[in-house]
Design an enzyme around this catalytic site. Structure first.
Site: not given
Ligand code: NAD
Ligand code: UFG
Length: 336
Positions: A31-32, A35, A80, A124, A149, A153, A178, A199, A218, A295
């Site tokens: 992992d870098n 995030n 991932f 996804s 994004y 995928k 999901f 999110n 929303f 969207g």
């Protein structure tokens, strides 16, 4: 079996690493930390009482990947690592294509060169796009994705299909997630993004802990039970367990490319989540209704029957568990 987990310090990766260790797998993480935080490693070790081998670095770094495969006998990879913010991907698409596509190509090249041909990929539900029915089934064609994004995928799924067509000794499992929420029961790991979350659950948590003043829902004029959007929320621990089932299935199956939805099969509205969160955590959330978010689809949820039939996997945690565990994590995180 030794599994290389790319992005293993992230939200879903860290929970999956715990499940892997609890199920007797050895784990190597790359992992870098773009995030996530390094502290996740010690938290994983506290939860499981097992050690993980951690390489801090980028999956696009071919030399490092070669070193990892030389230093370790890797039996399979769960991939991932990737950038995942839908809105950000619209603003900086090149970074998303560069990171998500390049890292996957580099990984697949090194896997092929190292003769490691078992990969589980984080896809996804976004790859379905708009369909005639909101109940997404794996037999549906991939649709038009709504962001760069999502496009990464869909492109990676296609790359994996082309790879398998050229080298049918690969075992490839594509998992279409999901909406993962919730956190580990220990409260040690979960999702707490920096800044203003995109999110729903991370946003709710920041409102519940008074870091943000108010949640905006929303849209309340959709053609749904209460006018708010419907999604299929899945507890991250259930999702993590799906990866163990996918590895077990790959282990006993012939090389092939397998695709599964990982969802609960139940649609839940935004208003229902808010109500459940308030009830289970005995608090009031400050919220208002706002305009629709560009969207957003009104409704979609998984048909998870293929995963049940072929992997023997289904969700076990309830919406209340997801709301309780998310809140438990954030309270603990903030108290530390
Ligand atoms: P996350 O951001 O918490 O985890 C991703 C991890 O990958 C992070 O720790 C990050 O530091 C690392 N990373 C990113 N690019 C890297 C690179 N080039 N090299 C090394 N490490 C890198 O995200 P998550 O929610 O755990 O998601 C994991 C995967 O699942 C992602 O591929 C994501 O697109 C996919 N997914 C997530 C969701 C969701 O809602 N969380 C839904 C569907 C699919
Ligand atoms: N929502 C709000 N207010 C907020 C945030 C979200 O009302 O502040 C609503 C959204 O409009 C949507 C629902 O909550 O109706 C869920 O939104 P999220 O942003 O949490 O999730 P999405 O369904 O938009 O997207 C998620 C992941 C994507 C993935 C997609 C499909 O973020 O990576 O699920 O799996 F592609």
């Amino acid at each position: 079996m030794k599994i290389l987990v790319t992005g293993g310090c992230g939200f879903i990766g860290s929970h999956t690493v715990c499940e892997l260790l609890d199920n007797g797998y050895e784990v190597v993480i790359i992992d870098n930390l773009c995030n996530s935080k390094k502290e996740v490693i010690s938290k994983i070790e506290t939860i499981t009482n097992k050690k993980v081998l951690f390489y801090e670095g980028d999956v696009r770094d071919k030399e490092l990947l070669h070193k990892i495969f030389q230093d370790n006998t890797i039996d399979g990879v769960i991939h991932f690592a990737g950038l995942k913010a839908v809105g950000e991907s619209v603003k900086i698409p090149l970074s998303y294509y560069r990171n998500n596509i390049d890292s996957t190509l580099t990984l697949l090249e090194v896997m092929q060169e190292s003769n490691c041909k078992n990969i589980v990929f984080s896809s996804s539900a976004t790859v379905y796009g708009i369909q005639e029915s909101p109940k997404y089934v794996e037999t549906m064609e991939r649709g038009k994705t709504s962001s760069p994004y999502g496009e990464t995928k869909a492109m990676i799924e296609k790359i994996l299909e082309d790879l398998y067509a050229s080298d049918p000794t690969f075992k490839i499992t594509i998992l279409r997630y999901f909406n993962p929420i919730g956190a580990h029961k220990s409260g040690l790991i979960g999702e707490n993004p920096n800044g203003i979350p995109n999110n729903l659950m991370p946003y709710i948590l920041k409102v519940a802990t008074h870091e943000l003043p108010e949640l905006t829902i929303f849209g309340n004029d959709y053609d749904t039970i209460d006018g708010t959007c419907i999604r299929d929320y899945i507890h991250v621990v259930d999702l993590a367990k799906g990866h163990i089932k996918a590895l077990e299935h790959a282990h006993k199956s012939n090389p092939n490319i397998y695709t599964y939805n990982l969802g609960s099969g139940h649609g839940v509205s935004v208003a229902e989540i808010v109500t459940a969160f308030e009830k289970v955590n005995k608090l009031k959330l400050n919220y208002k209704f706002g305009a629709r978010r560009e969207g957003d689809l009104p409704e979609f949820y998984a048909d998870p029957s293929k995963a049940l039939k072929e992997l023997g996997w289904k969700t076990e945690e309830t919406l209340e568990d997801m709301c309780k565990d998310s809140y438990h994590f954030i309270i603990k995180e903030k108290g530390e």
